[in-house]
Every structure is written in C-alpha cells, then in structure tokens.
Design an enzyme around this catalytic site. Structure first.
Site, PDB file in Angstrom:
ATOM      1  CE1 TYR A  51      25.236  53.517 -46.025  1.00  0.00           C
ATOM      2  CE2 TYR A  51      26.151  55.436 -47.107  1.00  0.00           C
ATOM      3  CZ  TYR A  51      25.293  54.882 -46.184  1.00  0.00           C
ATOM      4  OH  TYR A  51      24.482  55.706 -45.435  1.00  0.00           O
ATOM      5  CG  HIS A 109      26.182  53.874 -40.293  1.00  0.00           C
ATOM      6  ND1 HIS A 109      26.635  53.234 -41.415  1.00  0.00           N
ATOM      7  CD2 HIS A 109      24.986  54.417 -40.642  1.00  0.00           C
ATOM      8  CE1 HIS A 109      25.751  53.383 -42.394  1.00  0.00           C
ATOM      9  NE2 HIS A 109      24.744  54.086 -41.953  1.00  0.00           N
TER      10      HIS A 109
HETATM   11  N1  LIG Z   1      22.949  57.390 -41.727  1.00  0.00           N
HETATM   12  C1  LIG Z   1      22.081  56.489 -42.092  1.00  0.00           C
HETATM   13  O1  LIG Z   1      21.663  55.633 -41.306  1.00  0.00           O
HETATM   14  C2  LIG Z   1      21.551  56.511 -43.505  1.00  0.00           C
HETATM   15  C3  LIG Z   1      20.447  55.715 -43.858  1.00  0.00           C
HETATM   16  C4  LIG Z   1      19.980  55.791 -45.167  1.00  0.00           C
HETATM   17  C5  LIG Z   1      20.603  56.627 -46.104  1.00  0.00           C
HETATM   18  N2  LIG Z   1      21.695  57.370 -45.738  1.00  0.00           N
HETATM   19  C6  LIG Z   1      22.362  58.301 -46.693  1.00  0.00           C
HETATM   20  O2  LIG Z   1      21.371  59.155 -47.260  1.00  0.00           O
HETATM   21  C7  LIG Z   1      21.498  59.113 -48.682  1.00  0.00           C
HETATM   22  C8  LIG Z   1      20.182  59.395 -49.362  1.00  0.00           C
HETATM   23  O3  LIG Z   1      19.172  58.541 -48.891  1.00  0.00           O
HETATM   24  P1  LIG Z   1      18.294  57.584 -49.817  1.00  0.00           P
HETATM   25  O4  LIG Z   1      19.053  57.211 -51.048  1.00  0.00           O
HETATM   26  O5  LIG Z   1      17.783  56.530 -48.938  1.00  0.00           O
HETATM   27  O6  LIG Z   1      17.029  58.495 -50.169  1.00  0.00           O
HETATM   28  P2  LIG Z   1      16.726  59.764 -51.084  1.00  0.00           P
HETATM   29  O7  LIG Z   1      17.971  60.482 -51.452  1.00  0.00           O
HETATM   30  O8  LIG Z   1      15.640  60.479 -50.386  1.00  0.00           O
HETATM   31  O9  LIG Z   1      16.069  59.098 -52.382  1.00  0.00           O
HETATM   32  C9  LIG Z   1      16.813  58.435 -53.360  1.00  0.00           C
HETATM   33  C10 LIG Z   1      15.818  57.919 -54.417  1.00  0.00           C
HETATM   34  O10 LIG Z   1      15.152  59.020 -55.035  1.00  0.00           O
HETATM   35  C11 LIG Z   1      15.321  58.957 -56.444  1.00  0.00           C
HETATM   36  N3  LIG Z   1      15.478  60.335 -56.900  1.00  0.00           N
HETATM   37  C12 LIG Z   1      16.548  61.147 -56.698  1.00  0.00           C
HETATM   38  N4  LIG Z   1      16.326  62.365 -57.244  1.00  0.00           N
HETATM   39  C13 LIG Z   1      15.108  62.332 -57.808  1.00  0.00           C
HETATM   40  C14 LIG Z   1      14.331  63.261 -58.529  1.00  0.00           C
HETATM   41  N5  LIG Z   1      14.798  64.498 -58.764  1.00  0.00           N
HETATM   42  N6  LIG Z   1      13.099  62.883 -58.985  1.00  0.00           N
HETATM   43  C15 LIG Z   1      12.643  61.643 -58.731  1.00  0.00           C
HETATM   44  N7  LIG Z   1      13.325  60.705 -58.051  1.00  0.00           N
HETATM   45  C16 LIG Z   1      14.556  61.040 -57.589  1.00  0.00           C
HETATM   46  C17 LIG Z   1      16.565  58.116 -56.659  1.00  0.00           C
HETATM   47  O11 LIG Z   1      16.473  57.440 -57.889  1.00  0.00           O
HETATM   48  P3  LIG Z   1      17.666  57.477 -58.997  1.00  0.00           P
HETATM   49  O12 LIG Z   1      18.951  57.147 -58.314  1.00  0.00           O
HETATM   50  O13 LIG Z   1      17.221  56.428 -59.964  1.00  0.00           O
HETATM   51  O14 LIG Z   1      17.647  58.865 -59.597  1.00  0.00           O
HETATM   52  C18 LIG Z   1      16.486  57.135 -55.495  1.00  0.00           C
HETATM   53  O15 LIG Z   1      15.625  56.051 -55.806  1.00  0.00           O
HETATM   54  C19 LIG Z   1      22.045  57.708 -48.955  1.00  0.00           C
HETATM   55  O16 LIG Z   1      22.595  57.601 -50.240  1.00  0.00           O
HETATM   56  C20 LIG Z   1      23.060  57.593 -47.845  1.00  0.00           C
HETATM   57  O17 LIG Z   1      24.236  58.310 -48.201  1.00  0.00           O
HETATM   58  C21 LIG Z   1      22.166  57.314 -44.461  1.00  0.00           C
END
Ligand SMILES: NC(=O)c1ccc[n+]([C@@H]2O[C@H](COP(=O)([O-])OP(=O)(O)OC[C@H]3O[C@@H](n4cnc5c(N)ncnc54)[C@H](OP(=O)(O)O)[C@@H]3O)[C@@H](O)[C@H]2O)c1
Length: 279
Positions: A51, A109
């Site tokens: 990241y 990861h």
């Molecule tokens: N281990 C792995 O392989 C892996 C892979 C992918 C992700 N991850 C981890 O998982 C975390 C979360 O995943 P993600 O960011 O892909 O998906 P997520 O948390 O499901 O979704 C994030 C998105 O949702 C929006 N959002 C957040 N709260 C909201 C709400 N209350 N209403 C409407 N929209 C909302 C955010 O926009 P805004 O920011 O504009 O609010 C952003 O665009 C990552 O940050 C990372 O730490 C790990």
C-alpha cells in the site's frame, strides 16, 4: 478511550471487532484520513508494504496522541519478499518505515502459489514472533490447503486469515475452515468496495427497519457472522458511522437474506488465491 467489542485470538491476544482499511490512503491527505479514523475510535489499522503507506500509518498514530499500546498496527509481507531471509528483512523494513519497535499483527499478503515460497515466509513470521518483532502472526487470502501446508511445516496455526468477504461473496466455506482451525476471519473489501450492494432490498430494507445506513447494515452483518471487517473511508462522517454498529441487531431472517446475495462469481476482481499473483 475507545471501547469496542473484541475477539480473543488463538495466541491469547485480542483485536477490536472492527478495524480500519488504509488502502489507498497516502501522502498528507492519507495521513489526515487515518488520523481522523483514530479520532473516530478505530484501534486497528490495516496496512501493507504494497500500500506504500506504512510511513503515513505510523505518522497518523503519533499525531493522534493516542498511547501506542491502545492501537494495533497490522501490515503484510508482499509476494516478492517470500524467501525466509527476504521476509525477515521485509519485517525489519516495515518496523523502520512505521517507526515502531513492534508490529502488532503481521500477515503474508497473498500465497502466490506459482512462487511457492509462502512456507518460507511463514517460517520467517514464526521467527519474528519468537524474537519479539511481531506480536501476532497470520495470513491473508489463504485457502484450506495452503493453511494446512504452513501448519504442517511449523506446527504453528495462523491467528488471522484476512479474506475477501462481502454480501456478494460471503465465503461460507472459508469462514468454516478458519473457525474449525481457530483462526479469526478478517474481511477485506467488507462492503464490496465500489460495487457495494447498498441498494439491494435485503440491505436497504434492513437499513430502513433499524434506522441505520446500508453500510452499517453490511458491517453489522459481518459482526454477527463473526467476521472482523476492515472498512476504508476517507470521509470522517462515514468513518464515524461505519464504526457505530454495536447498538442494533439484525434478525436471523435479515442475516440470511443478506447472505443470500452471494453468488459464485461474486469476487471483485477474480482474486482467486490459487491463481492470483501479487508481488
Ligand atoms: N488482503 C488483501 O488482499 C486486501 C485486498 C483489498 C483490500 N484490503 C484491505 O481492506 C480494506 C477495505 O477494502 P476496500 O477499500 O477495497 O473496500 P471497502 O472498505 O468495502 O469499500 C471502500 C469504499 O467504500 C466507500 N465507503 C466507505 N464507507 C461508506 C459509506 N458509509 N457509504 C458509502 N460509501 C462508503 C469508500 O469511499 P470513501 O473513502 O470516499 O468514503 C470507498 O470507496 C482496504 O483498505 C485494505 O486495508 C486487503
């Protein structure tokens, strides 16, 4: 001081029942967003070498003024560092970048099966834990067979397996595998990222019934499944509401209807751990 429900892991440590996803928060805006998440009450921050924001995570922690021992920092070893020596070096570099003397949770990861060195990376995490560099060790995106292999090789079971998990991909089988091994399931993209099912009737109806947002319904669904979600938001208002999921309860029918949104092709980008490579 934040008082979130917690999970006790198989190594005796505890994690808050919800954490904050930090990808792709970077630079000054990213640091400000992560600091704001700490102010909102999050006490588990999910980062990764890939990241490229470990420095921002460490800075946000220090700027927040919250005592170090009240916040848990989780980061991940990338595929290009899977050799034993490379993995230990990766852990030391993460410590330097975060400017910490201990990492709370360190994960592999992705298994990257074509490289076939994740057993070495796991042995390095076992060593790092024995040396006190890392408190809790775990994996991300591991299948049942990959879990068996690292456990057989070391006798050490991961405390955490962080997997893709959201209503379109509820991962019944992997949640069961993790539970049977005593591994805590963490959920990445817990809301389904940009394809969040906020308007799907089971989610929208429950939101109306409980007077909460669709995002809160989905995050509460995780909690009742026993999954630890890691929602990301750069928006302070959303950060606050996303963590406010402990004052209502979904009925069994509501839970089942949301899980019923699952579909075999529900993955966000085809991230099958048996084939996906992420270096
Ligand atoms: N281990 C792995 O392989 C892996 C892979 C992918 C992700 N991850 C981890 O998982 C975390 C979360 O995943 P993600 O960011 O892909 O998906 P997520 O948390 O499901 O979704 C994030 C998105 O949702 C929006 N959002 C957040 N709260 C909201 C709400 N209350 N209403 C409407 N929209 C909302 C955010 O926009 P805004 O920011 O504009 O609010 C952003 O665009 C990552 O940050 C990372 O730490 C790990």
């Amino acid at each position: 001081m934040s008082s979130l429900p917690t999970y006790t892991l198989n190594d005796g440590t505890t994690l808050p029942a919800i954490g904050f996803g930090t990808y792709p928060l970077r630079d000054d805006d990213g640091t400000a967003a992560i600091e704001s998440a700490l102010t909102a009450g999050y006490r588990l921050l999910d980062s990764a070498v890939n990241y490229e924001n470990e420095a921002e995570v460490g800075d946000a922690l220090r700027r927040s003024g919250i005592p170090r021992d009240e916040v848990q920092i989780q980061t991940k070893i990338p595929g290009r560092h899977h050799g034993y020596d490379e993995a230990l070096e990766s852990i030391r570099t993460s410590l330097e970048t975060l400017q910490l003397d201990r990492i709370d949770v360190h994960l592999i990861h992705w298994p990257n099966p074509s490289v076939d060195k994740y057993v070495e990376a796991w042995k390095a995490l076992v060593t790092a834990q024995q040396e006190g560099l890392v408190t809790t060790i775990g994996v991300s995106n591991f299948t049942a067979a990959q879990l068996d292999r690292i456990i057989d090789a070391t006798g050490v079971t991961p405390a955490v397996n962080q997997i893709e998990l959201h209503p379109y991909f509820p991962q019944d089988e992997m949640r069961k595998v993790n539970a049977e091994l005593g591994i805590q399931t963490e959920a990445w993209s817990p809301m389904g990222k940009r394809q969040a099912p906020f308007d799907e009737p089971p989610v929208a109806d429950a939101a109306r019934a409980h007077d909460v947002t669709p995002a809160q319904v989905i995050l509460r669904w995780h909690h009742q499944l026993g999954s630890l979600p890691l929602p990301k938001s750069a928006t302070p208002g959303r950060q606050r509401s996303n963590i406010d999921i402990f004052g209502f309860e979904l009925s069994e029918a509501e839970m089942n209807a949301i899980t019923g949104l699952g579909r075999p092709d529900g993955r966000l980008f085809g991230g099958d751990p048996n084939t996906h490579e992420e270096m």
